[in-house]
Design a protein around this motif. Structure first.
Motif, PDB file in Angstrom:
ATOM      1  N   THR A 276      36.975  -7.819  78.485  1.00  0.00           N
ATOM      2  CA  THR A 276      36.239  -9.116  79.024  1.00  0.00           C
ATOM      3  C   THR A 276      36.634 -10.123  78.264  1.00  0.00           C
ATOM      4  O   THR A 276      36.504 -11.353  78.461  1.00  0.00           O
ATOM      5  N   GLU A 277      37.305  -9.917  77.001  1.00  0.00           N
ATOM      6  CA  GLU A 277      38.003 -11.197  76.287  1.00  0.00           C
ATOM      7  C   GLU A 277      39.339 -10.654  75.621  1.00  0.00           C
ATOM      8  O   GLU A 277      39.493  -9.375  75.510  1.00  0.00           O
ATOM      9  N   GLY A 278      40.082 -11.526  75.538  1.00  0.00           N
ATOM     10  CA  GLY A 278      41.330 -11.228  74.908  1.00  0.00           C
ATOM     11  C   GLY A 278      42.487 -11.284  75.936  1.00  0.00           C
ATOM     12  O   GLY A 278      42.417 -11.761  77.083  1.00  0.00           O
ATOM     13  N   ASP A 279      43.609 -10.450  75.754  1.00  0.00           N
ATOM     14  CA  ASP A 279      44.617 -10.368  76.560  1.00  0.00           C
ATOM     15  C   ASP A 279      44.399  -9.435  77.953  1.00  0.00           C
ATOM     16  O   ASP A 279      44.074  -8.410  77.675  1.00  0.00           O
ATOM     17  N   PRO A 280      44.460 -10.265  78.985  1.00  0.00           N
ATOM     18  CA  PRO A 280      44.335  -9.434  80.193  1.00  0.00           C
ATOM     19  C   PRO A 280      45.051  -8.034  80.412  1.00  0.00           C
ATOM     20  O   PRO A 280      44.802  -7.291  81.173  1.00  0.00           O
ATOM     21  N   SER A 281      46.275  -7.901  79.801  1.00  0.00           N
ATOM     22  CA  SER A 281      47.074  -6.966  79.928  1.00  0.00           C
ATOM     23  C   SER A 281      46.478  -5.683  79.280  1.00  0.00           C
ATOM     24  O   SER A 281      46.848  -4.601  79.785  1.00  0.00           O
ATOM     25  N   ARG A 282      45.394  -5.751  78.704  1.00  0.00           N
ATOM     26  CA  ARG A 282      44.580  -4.528  77.993  1.00  0.00           C
ATOM     27  C   ARG A 282      43.720  -3.909  79.129  1.00  0.00           C
ATOM     28  O   ARG A 282      43.540  -2.810  78.761  1.00  0.00           O
ATOM     29  N   ASN A 283      43.677  -4.655  80.133  1.00  0.00           N
ATOM     30  CA  ASN A 283      42.810  -3.751  81.234  1.00  0.00           C
ATOM     31  C   ASN A 283      43.684  -2.695  81.940  1.00  0.00           C
ATOM     32  O   ASN A 283      44.818  -2.881  81.944  1.00  0.00           O
ATOM     33  N   LYS A 284      43.136  -1.708  82.069  1.00  0.00           N
ATOM     34  CA  LYS A 284      43.495  -0.519  82.490  1.00  0.00           C
ATOM     35  C   LYS A 284      43.086  -0.203  83.923  1.00  0.00           C
ATOM     36  O   LYS A 284      41.882  -0.011  83.972  1.00  0.00           O
ATOM     37  N   LEU A 285      44.065   0.127  84.895  1.00  0.00           N
ATOM     38  CA  LEU A 285      43.935   0.157  86.600  1.00  0.00           C
ATOM     39  C   LEU A 285      44.495   1.534  86.772  1.00  0.00           C
ATOM     40  O   LEU A 285      45.533   1.739  86.728  1.00  0.00           O
ATOM     41  N   TYR A 286      43.479   2.171  87.566  1.00  0.00           N
ATOM     42  CA  TYR A 286      43.937   3.594  87.935  1.00  0.00           C
ATOM     43  C   TYR A 286      43.410   3.664  89.497  1.00  0.00           C
ATOM     44  O   TYR A 286      42.403   3.255  90.054  1.00  0.00           O
ATOM     45  N   ALA A 287      44.528   3.947  90.167  1.00  0.00           N
ATOM     46  CA  ALA A 287      44.427   4.078  91.713  1.00  0.00           C
ATOM     47  C   ALA A 287      43.661   5.290  92.125  1.00  0.00           C
ATOM     48  O   ALA A 287      44.327   6.541  91.699  1.00  0.00           O
ATOM     49  N   LEU A 288      42.782   5.324  92.918  1.00  0.00           N
ATOM     50  CA  LEU A 288      41.979   6.368  93.429  1.00  0.00           C
ATOM     51  C   LEU A 288      42.579   7.026  94.770  1.00  0.00           C
ATOM     52  O   LEU A 288      42.991   6.244  95.404  1.00  0.00           O
ATOM     53  N   ASN A 289      42.470   8.306  94.887  1.00  0.00           N
ATOM     54  CA  ASN A 289      42.999   8.961  96.252  1.00  0.00           C
ATOM     55  C   ASN A 289      41.996   9.199  97.008  1.00  0.00           C
ATOM     56  O   ASN A 289      41.787  10.070  97.775  1.00  0.00           O
ATOM     57  N   GLN A 290      41.130   8.186  97.361  1.00  0.00           N
ATOM     58  CA  GLN A 290      39.946   8.067  98.417  1.00  0.00           C
ATOM     59  C   GLN A 290      39.975   6.694  98.967  1.00  0.00           C
ATOM     60  O   GLN A 290      40.479   5.614  98.183  1.00  0.00           O
ATOM     61  N   VAL A 291      39.728   6.481 100.238  1.00  0.00           N
ATOM     62  CA  VAL A 291      39.650   5.136 100.828  1.00  0.00           C
ATOM     63  C   VAL A 291      38.076   4.978 101.423  1.00  0.00           C
ATOM     64  O   VAL A 291      37.517   5.945 102.005  1.00  0.00           O
ATOM     65  N   LEU A 292      37.450   3.851 101.387  1.00  0.00           N
ATOM     66  CA  LEU A 292      36.235   3.428 101.837  1.00  0.00           C
ATOM     67  C   LEU A 292      36.045   2.796 103.173  1.00  0.00           C
ATOM     68  O   LEU A 292      37.105   1.741 103.216  1.00  0.00           O
ATOM     69  N   GLN A 293      35.799   3.404 103.986  1.00  0.00           N
ATOM     70  CA  GLN A 293      35.698   2.791 105.270  1.00  0.00           C
ATOM     71  C   GLN A 293      34.055   2.003 105.566  1.00  0.00           C
ATOM     72  O   GLN A 293      33.184   2.475 105.516  1.00  0.00           O
ATOM     73  N   VAL A 294      33.999   0.655 105.714  1.00  0.00           N
ATOM     74  CA  VAL A 294      32.844  -0.112 106.156  1.00  0.00           C
ATOM     75  C   VAL A 294      32.834  -0.236 107.418  1.00  0.00           C
ATOM     76  O   VAL A 294      33.733  -1.082 107.832  1.00  0.00           O
ATOM     77  N   ASP A 295      31.998   0.245 108.253  1.00  0.00           N
ATOM     78  CA  ASP A 295      31.942  -0.089 109.748  1.00  0.00           C
ATOM     79  C   ASP A 295      30.370  -0.946 109.850  1.00  0.00           C
ATOM     80  O   ASP A 295      29.505  -0.567 109.917  1.00  0.00           O
ATOM     81  N   THR A 296      30.638  -2.417 110.037  1.00  0.00           N
ATOM     82  CA  THR A 296      29.468  -3.123 110.230  1.00  0.00           C
ATOM     83  C   THR A 296      28.820  -2.949 111.442  1.00  0.00           C
ATOM     84  O   THR A 296      27.678  -3.210 111.379  1.00  0.00           O
ATOM     85  N   SER A 297      29.636  -2.498 112.579  1.00  0.00           N
ATOM     86  CA  SER A 297      28.862  -2.608 113.821  1.00  0.00           C
ATOM     87  C   SER A 297      28.064  -1.291 113.864  1.00  0.00           C
ATOM     88  O   SER A 297      26.805  -1.319 114.499  1.00  0.00           O
ATOM     89  N   LEU A 298      28.213  -0.213 113.197  1.00  0.00           N
ATOM     90  CA  LEU A 298      27.305   0.856 113.340  1.00  0.00           C
ATOM     91  C   LEU A 298      26.520   1.036 111.789  1.00  0.00           C
ATOM     92  O   LEU A 298      25.677   1.964 111.677  1.00  0.00           O
ATOM     93  N   HIS A 299      26.429  -0.284 111.004  1.00  0.00           N
ATOM     94  CA  HIS A 299      26.069  -0.192 109.728  1.00  0.00           C
ATOM     95  C   HIS A 299      26.186   1.085 108.861  1.00  0.00           C
ATOM     96  O   HIS A 299      25.168   1.792 108.327  1.00  0.00           O
ATOM     97  N   ARG A 300      27.376   1.364 108.732  1.00  0.00           N
ATOM     98  CA  ARG A 300      27.558   2.719 107.835  1.00  0.00           C
ATOM     99  C   ARG A 300      28.898   2.757 106.985  1.00  0.00           C
ATOM    100  O   ARG A 300      29.707   1.628 107.175  1.00  0.00           O
ATOM    101  N   LEU A 301      28.812   3.529 105.919  1.00  0.00           N
ATOM    102  CA  LEU A 301      29.778   3.497 104.932  1.00  0.00           C
ATOM    103  C   LEU A 301      30.404   5.172 105.254  1.00  0.00           C
ATOM    104  O   LEU A 301      29.758   5.907 105.105  1.00  0.00           O
ATOM    105  N   ILE A 302      31.605   5.225 105.107  1.00  0.00           N
ATOM    106  CA  ILE A 302      32.486   6.394 105.165  1.00  0.00           C
ATOM    107  C   ILE A 302      33.487   6.567 104.155  1.00  0.00           C
ATOM    108  O   ILE A 302      34.303   5.661 103.952  1.00  0.00           O
ATOM    109  N   LEU A 303      33.322   7.557 103.393  1.00  0.00           N
ATOM    110  CA  LEU A 303      34.596   7.927 102.281  1.00  0.00           C
ATOM    111  C   LEU A 303      35.621   9.063 102.959  1.00  0.00           C
ATOM    112  O   LEU A 303      35.252  10.038 103.593  1.00  0.00           O
ATOM    113  N   LYS A 304      36.771   8.678 102.513  1.00  0.00           N
ATOM    114  CA  LYS A 304      38.041   9.259 103.108  1.00  0.00           C
ATOM    115  C   LYS A 304      39.038   9.846 102.276  1.00  0.00           C
ATOM    116  O   LYS A 304      38.930   9.429 101.223  1.00  0.00           O
TER     117      LYS A 304
END
Length: 568
Positions: A540-568
């Motif tokens: 939260t403070e200091g050099d932003p390069s200290r933030n660690k980012l990890y890519a996850l092998n899952q996709v989140l689908q948001v369907d507003t018409s059916l009011h649902r959330l799906i994990l792929k």
């Protein structure tokens, strides 16, 4: 007693105050949480041009959700006048000052008994803890309950210390309490009760007349809100009533609920017995009169809250546990008054055997949720900056709050700027396999009822059973969602809520937080589409390069018409 004990007592009490101040300052955050937006709405109205005093006072005294919140609105307005913008952390710090002042007034009551300072240590332990965090770390509820309690103690001290114009000042404080929160009018009842105990019929009649006058004024502006539900269920009402009074016991696992009913029943019995005793034998005992006046306020408040909030279930809210802590303190001080001094050390030891575990458990049980709340506020300032979305509340609440916050930003009343670093700035992500970190989605639907509407609060929890990194308390972990279609605009950040590690594990020097947990997603506040998911350790403070980012092998689908959330 030896002077050394006096010095040690002072050190312990000051240390407890210091810990409490640092704790609240660390976890407080400048963010309009839920009903806080009503304070912004009031400031928005005051900025209309040309200035109109009629509109100002009409908005100042307007009743919201069963309560007239004149004093919280005035303090918010003063904060705005001084600093040029509303800062909700300032309002929380005002509440912190009030809580310390309440402790001082309790010390004033204690000092009248003429006993050693060491006996005040349990009071500090019971008062300076985060069980009632919805008061100590929430702007609007803090300004409401903090002020009402302060006005109560100050008014009772005035009338029992025979100060000049004591009755006049006490009635003025009662009026201020009545225009601070819904239970503020009970200060009138507490004052009248003390005068009735003293058989001072004249002053009791004056206070009663002022209460009638207050109601006559209040009913001119009153509108019933969504919180009041008069569906009679005697079992729920009685048990909630006792539970409110003894809610300090809720910190103790497994037996907390039953113990709270027992505590509540004991407080009720002590109040009844000494009220009869005071009327018969102790009319001139000003200390006992003060204590009974405070207990009468707590009992009436608990009864009122149970009546209107316990129609469908047992309800014990954190914000009302302020009164539970106060009831234990007053019973303790009251017993010191009546028990022979040679038994005072035993009462001190017995109370400390409750107060110290209660104090420690309160910090243990609530610090994790306080950290999560602060992380949610931090994330939502970022979400608002990116998408004008707030994910820590339901979509229904966001729909109501959004125009108020927009207007506040337009009029420079409040700013939702980035709190520290922008977590969405370009940085290289490290891939994680699906096996090393995997979510499971669980759907929840909650029926929400208000006076004029009923709707479904629909949301999901993304749960995980093993976290691949360190979950130490100083680590702030978030999930980033980036749209696969519009990654530059549709992006959100959500905090991870870790479960608490077991007490035995914590005492054996393991992490305070467990390595499993969940993420709450109010998916109806997200824009439709597919989202890539990233795990972020945000510095939260200091050099932003200290933030660690990890890519996850899952996709989140948001369907507003059916009011649902799906994990792929």
């Amino acid at each position: 007693m030896p002077k050394a004990i006096s010095y040690i007592s002072v050190i312990i009490i000051l240390a407890l105050i210091g810990i409490f101040v640092c704790y609240i300052h660390y976890f407080s955050f400048d963010f309009p949480y839920q009903d806080d937006v009503t304070l912004l709405e009031f400031i928005n109205i005051t900025q209309n041009t040309p200035w109109n005093w009629s509109i100002f006072f009409e908005s100042l005294f307007r009743v919201d959700n069963d309560h007239s919140i004149v004093i919280p609105r005035l303090i918010t307005w003063i904060d705005y006048i001084i600093f040029g913008q509303v800062n909700f952390q300032h309002l929380i710090l005002v509440t912190l000052v009030e809580l310390i002042l309440i402790l001082y007034l309790l010390f004033r009551l204690f000092k009248r008994q003429g006993i050693h300072l060491v006996y005040f240590i349990p009071v500090a332990f019971i008062w300076l803890q985060p069980q009632y965090h919805e008061v100590s770390n929430w702007a609007i509820t803090g300004l409401q309950h903090g002020h009402v309690t302060l006005f109560l103690l100050a008014s009772l001290l005035l009338i029992t210390e025979n100060k000049a114009y004591a009755l006049t000042w006490a009635i003025l404080l009662a009026f201020l309490a009545g225009f601070t929160f819904g239970n503020g009018f009970i200060v009138f009842i507490a004052l009248a009760y003390v005068y009735l105990l003293q058989k001072n019929w004249k002053n009791a009649l004056i206070v009663g007349s002022c209460l009638i006058f207050f109601f006559a004024c209040y009913l001119q502006i009153y509108q019933m809100g969504q919180a009041a539900k008069f569906h009679w269920n005697i079992n729920h009402i009685i048990l909630s009533f006792l539970g409110f009074i003894g809610a300090s016991a809720m910190e103790f696992p497994k037996i907390g609920l039953i113990l709270s009913w027992i505590f509540g029943f004991l407080v009720l019995c002590i109040f009844t017995f000494y009220s009869i005793d005071h009327g018969r034998y102790n009319l001139k005992n000003k200390d006992q009169g003060t204590y009974l006046g405070i207990l009468s306020f707590i009992l009436f408040s608990s009864g009122l809250i149970a009546l209107v909030r316990s129609a469908e279930n047992y309800t014990i809210y954190s914000r009302f546990q302020l009164y539970a802590a106060l009831s234990i303190i007053i019973v303790y001080l009251h017993l010191l008054l009546h028990i022979n001094k040679r038994y005072h050390p035993y009462l001190l030891i017995g109370t400390l055997l409750f107060a110290i575990p209660f104090y420690c458990l309160s910090f243990f049980n609530h610090s994790n949720s306080q950290q999560y709340q602060k992380m949610s506020f931090l994330a939502d300032r970022i979400n608002w900056k990116n998408n004008q979305s707030i994910l820590s509340v339901s979509s229904g609440f966001l729909w109501n709050a959004k125009p108020i916050i927009r207007e506040a930003e337009k009029k420079h009343v409040y700013s939702m700027s980035y709190p520290w670093n922008n977590p969405f700035q370009d940085q290289v992500s490290i891939p994680l396999t699906k096996e090393s970190f995997k979510f499971q989605a669980k759907e929840f639907k909650q029926v929400m009822q208000q006076k004029h509407a009923t709707w479904i609060n629909h949301y999901y929890w993304l749960e995980f059973q093993h976290f691949p990194f360190n979950t130490a308390f100083d680590k702030q972990w978030f999930i980033l969602l980036k749209s696969t279609d519009l990654p530059s605009t549709n992006k959100y950040i959500l905090p991870i809520q870790f479960a608490l590690n077991g007490k035995k594990n914590f005492l054996s020097m393991e992490n305070y937080r467990a390595n499993y947990g969940s993420i709450k997603i109010n998916h109806e506040s997200l824009k439709a589409g597919n989202y890539k998911m990233y795990l972020l350790n945000l510095v939260t403070e200091g050099d932003p390069s200290r933030n660690k980012l990890y890519a996850l092998n899952q996709v989140l689908q948001v369907d507003t018409s059916l009011h649902r959330l799906i994990l792929k």
